[in-house]
Design an enzyme around this catalytic site. Sequence first.
Site, short mmCIF file in Angstrom:
data_model
loop_
_atom_site.label_atom_id
_atom_site.label_comp_id
_atom_site.label_asym_id
_atom_site.label_seq_id
_atom_site.Cartn_x
_atom_site.Cartn_y
_atom_site.Cartn_z
N HIS A 97 0.77 -1.31 0.02
CA HIS A 97 0.08 0.01 -0.05
C HIS A 97 1.14 1.41 -0.02
O HIS A 97 0.42 2.23 -0.57
CB HIS A 97 -1.05 0.02 1.13
CG HIS A 97 -2.12 -1.06 0.92
ND1 HIS A 97 -3.27 -0.62 1.51
CD2 HIS A 97 -2.25 -2.03 0.37
CE1 HIS A 97 -4.31 -1.56 1.43
NE2 HIS A 97 -3.58 -2.73 0.32
N HIS A 265 -1.66 -12.50 -1.81
CA HIS A 265 -2.84 -13.10 -1.38
C HIS A 265 -2.49 -14.63 -0.88
O HIS A 265 -3.43 -15.24 -0.47
CB HIS A 265 -4.31 -13.08 -2.11
CG HIS A 265 -4.94 -11.78 -2.26
ND1 HIS A 265 -5.82 -11.43 -2.81
CD2 HIS A 265 -4.43 -10.69 -1.58
CE1 HIS A 265 -6.18 -10.32 -3.04
NE2 HIS A 265 -5.19 -9.71 -1.95
#
EC number: 1.11.1.21
Length: 736
Positions: A97, A265
């Site tokens: 992020h 993920h």
Amino acid sequence: MSNEQKCPFSGTHGARTTVGTQSNRDWWPKVLNLNILHQHAPAANPMDADFDYSETFKTLDFGALKQDLYALMTTSQDWWPADWGHYGGLFIRMAWHSAGTYRTGDGRGGAGTGNQRFAPINSWPDNGNLDKARRLLWPIKQKYGNKISWADLMILAGNCALESMGFKTFGFGGGRVDIWQPEEDIYWGAEREWLATSDKPNSRYSGERNLDNPLAAVQMGLIYVNPEGPDGNPDPVASGRDIRETFARMAMNDEETVALTAGGHTFGKAHGAGDPALVGPEPEAAPIEEQGLGWINKFGSGKGIHATTSGIEGAWKPNPTKWDNGYFDMLFGYEWELTRSPAGAKQWVAKDCKPEHLIPDAHDPSKKHPPMMTTADLAMRFDPIYGPISRRFHQDPAAFADAFARAWFKLTHRDLGPKARYLGPEVPAEDLVWQDPIPAVDHPLIEVTDVASLKAKLLASGLSTAELVSTAWASASTFRGSDKRGGANGARIRLAPQKDWAANQPAQLAKVLGVLEGIQQAFNSAQTGGKKVSLADLIVLGGCAAVEAAAKAAGFAVAVPFTPGRTDASQEQTDAESIAVLEPEADGFRNYQKKTYSVSAEEMLVDKAQLLTLSAPEMTVLVGGLRVLGGNVGGSSDGVFTTTPGTLSNDFFVNLLDMGTVWKPAAESAGRYEGRDRQTGVAKWTASRVDLIFGSNSQLRALAEVYAQNDAQEKFVRDFIAAWSKVMELDRFDLK
């Protein structure tokens, strides 16, 4: 008598500060914002004036730092316990992020400044609870001090998280320098509501889901896409379309997108254990006693098993702290059923999950859960392009691991600039085309006498001042301080796509380059000992020679600084699609605008100046100088307020501020103006909005007045040369 004390300064009840008062922009919202040109002033920086981060970084015990980061991953803290006893997923998300705000449109965002520490990014909904990740890092930052910036530490922590869970990363380059206040130049969107959907006022979408440039994220406060689907609609195929556009605007192709999604993920989990209404305000709105921590959760303990972040709940695969191919095993091994998390978020759960694929709870070993997928995850299976890539990666784990390693490296280094800026022992040896590689200097450079001889040849070549200046400016002004791309080094102006850009006047450019190549070949062939001049150097030298000649015509014998050392990139070293984003939509310095935009020409000038790292005075003097030197695209007379073009005079400012001229909009063209004699009505000049803003805006007029004064000619020449030289060397990281 009231117990309320009067303010000691005003004598009135209650302190009178600027908080809550109307700013100039509140009163006049359309006023040109020049503040973005003066961000990050030395007064805001706590470091010593002679602090050199790159030199300080070299004293870092890099190996010891990595060992401390590895140890951090499995040292769970009661105040924010690690999922499965490992913080890896949290730190991967933090690094992702940090880097993921980057967008190719203007090169802004990204990991390069450590801006995740500041508003608005530190308080975006998508960055929920990353404040805890940075607090977990603080003891390590405190230990190593200025030897590692926050910006570098956040990315390195992500790498160490991956490595500690069995993944081999591609490498790491340091060199990111921290900022000390929020950026003001980045347009994050016009919405006034966090996570506003596309049907809300001030939407970033128009027409058939056309995303506003240069934005990449689909909603205000998200890094990428809405994991629940477009505007929360759980349609995997529609989500795939959003993902493709968003990741493309963040410099990723389809294969890189799949690799990043699946690789990221593979680790950790999403958090949505309870009612999101019980989660407190973000860090910037949190009470003072929380000391910069936000999202304080009143559901249960508020942490661990009770944590709520995105609202989605669960892990994607078994073994969430281990690198393997489990993400694809789950994605293709089950059918998926739409459900809602305890927090109410739309997500998908594996139907008829086999016992061996049930995932132990992150904090309660007595519980197990089936794998989950988001709508965005299912796009990796059902999108017609992503699906086959995912199946190939599923069948070839080695290819998947290599693709993820390279994509992760690109994600976390995209805004760091050319490889010459990378620091540390883990910089990969391989040159990657997205780094815009430039050959190393492998020959003796031209010397002072050579420079003088070449200048004479350039000025005697038949090329005009305008042609030499325009070509040098077109080459150097592609530089973006945001992601450190572009610039004159590499001479990519002679290659596709730059040679064909309208702003670069292809026909004139081809003529100029032909002459310069002839001078280059004649010089190089006459040398012994291998000395050469590159075309990149010659392009800049031509501009410098023309500026010197123009200053001489104005009565000033000056030397424009020039440092050789640029080299010429090849077409094979140039990714045309990647370079295409550097094409100027507008360049007010050249009075160029590709088409009409909703943003004013003067705003686009300031934006361009900010990307060139210019101050308002530097922007002002460059515009005035380039006008009289004939720098306009297409030979336009707009703003050429002089009777002696080609002479480096302050005529632009003198005539702009002449009260004997009255300006009116031109009848035949929006955005153009005619200047007529106030007494006779005789036409004198034409101008663009960019030209007239230097007389209209109060701050710019004040600067223009400095250069229009009778004693300003020498200062004007000196300041123009300084600003010109700065632009010519913006990409010379070898000199810094």
